[in-house]
Design a protein around this motif. Structure first.
Motif, PDB file in Angstrom:
ATOM      1  N   GLU A   1       0.853  -1.186   0.000  1.00  0.00           N
ATOM      2  CA  GLU A   1       0.000   0.000   0.000  1.00  0.00           C
ATOM      3  C   GLU A   1       0.886   1.232   0.000  1.00  0.00           C
ATOM      4  O   GLU A   1       2.048   1.176   0.419  1.00  0.00           O
ATOM      5  N   GLN A   2       0.330   2.352  -0.436  1.00  0.00           N
ATOM      6  CA  GLN A   2       1.071   3.609  -0.395  1.00  0.00           C
ATOM      7  C   GLN A   2       1.232   4.071   1.054  1.00  0.00           C
ATOM      8  O   GLN A   2       0.312   3.940   1.866  1.00  0.00           O
TER       9      GLN A   2
ATOM     10  N   ASP B   1       2.522   7.547   3.157  1.00  0.00           N
ATOM     11  CA  ASP B   1       2.915   8.950   3.057  1.00  0.00           C
ATOM     12  C   ASP B   1       4.073   9.262   3.998  1.00  0.00           C
ATOM     13  O   ASP B   1       4.176   8.684   5.082  1.00  0.00           O
TER      14      ASP B   1
ATOM     15  N   PRO C   1      10.146   5.096  -3.012  1.00  0.00           N
ATOM     16  CA  PRO C   1       9.456   4.774  -1.750  1.00  0.00           C
ATOM     17  C   PRO C   1       9.846   3.433  -1.135  1.00  0.00           C
ATOM     18  O   PRO C   1      10.018   3.334   0.087  1.00  0.00           O
TER      19      PRO C   1
END
Length: 194
Positions: free
Chosen positions: A26-27, A29, A116
Motif C-alpha cells: 500500500e502507499q 505517506d 518509496p
C-alpha cells in the motif's frame, strides 16, 4: 512489483550491519531517507511499513564482519533478502552504486530519498539497528551506545582508549585516531578516519 533494499551500519565501529528489503503493498505517506527523518517520525513509519509491506531484515554481527569482510556481509544479506522476497516481486533495487556482482540487483544513488520502497527499507534498517544499540547499551554502559549507536564519535573513541573494544566492536576497522595500522595481509580490514 519492486523490492527496495537499503542498509544501516556500514560505517560504525561497533554493532551489527542491518540490511532490509521492502515490497510495499500500500502507499505510505512521508517516506524519505531515514537519515533525514526525525527519530519520532522513523518510529511511527516503522510500524506502518511493517503493516503495509512484505519485508525481510538481516542482522550481521561485528564478529562476522571481522571474519569475512563488510562487502561479503552486504552481499550475503542482499542474497537472503532476494531469496525471501522473490515470491512477491520481480525487481530488486539497492540504494548505492554497486550490485555486489548480483545479476538480478539494480542500484541507484540516492534511491533512499527518491524511491518509496528503498526509503521504507532505509527506515526499517535504521530503526532496527538503533533499537539493537539501545538494547545492548545497558550491558555495555561504558561505551554509551544509546547516544552514538556505535559510530566513531569523540566520546566513543575516548571510551575505546580507556576500556578497549568490547565484543560488539569491529576489530577489523582500524582507527587512525587510535594510531592503529592496517595489516596488509587481511583483506577484511578497513582504515577508518575518526
Amino acid at each position: 512489483m519492486l523490492c527496495g533494499i537499503d542498509e544501516a551500519g556500514r560505517g560504525p565501529i561497533a554493532g551489527p550491519l542491518v540490511v532490509s528489503g521492502v515490497v510495499l503493498l500500500e502507499q505510505i505517506d512521508g517516506l524519505n531517507d531515514s537519515k533525514i527523518l526525525s527519530e519520532k517520525k522513523r518510529e511511527k513509519l516503522f510500524d506502518e511499513i511493517k503493516e503495509k509491506s512484505k519485508y525481510h531484515i538481516v542482522f550481521t554481527s561485528a564478529k562476522t564482519i571481522d571474519e569475512i569482510g563488510l562487502s561479503a556481509c552486504l552481499k550475503n544479506s542482499i542474497l537472503e533478502i532476494i531469496e525471501k522476497l522473490k515470491p512477491y516481486c520481480d525487481e530488486f533495487l539497492m540504494d548505492g552504486n554497486t550490485s555486489f556482482g548480483i545479476s538480478s540487483l539494480k542500484w541507484k544513488i540516492k534511491a533512499d530519498a527518491t524511491v518509496p520502497q528503498v526509503s521504507a527499507a532505509s527506515i526499517l534498517a535504521k530503526v532496527s539497528r538503533d533499537r539493537y544499540m539501545y538494547g545492548i547499551s545497558e550491558k555495555y554502559s561504558k561505551y554509551n551506545f544509546e547516544k552514538h549507536k556505535g559510530y566513531g564519535t569523540k566520546a566513543h573513541l575516548e571510551a575505546i582508549k580507556e576500556f578497549g573494544r568490547s565484543d560488539e566492536h569491529r576489530f577489523s576497522f582500524k582507527l587512525k585516531a587510535l594510531d592503529e595500522n592496517i595489516d596488509n595481509n587481511l583483506t577484511s580490514q578497513a582504515i577508518i578516519d575518526f
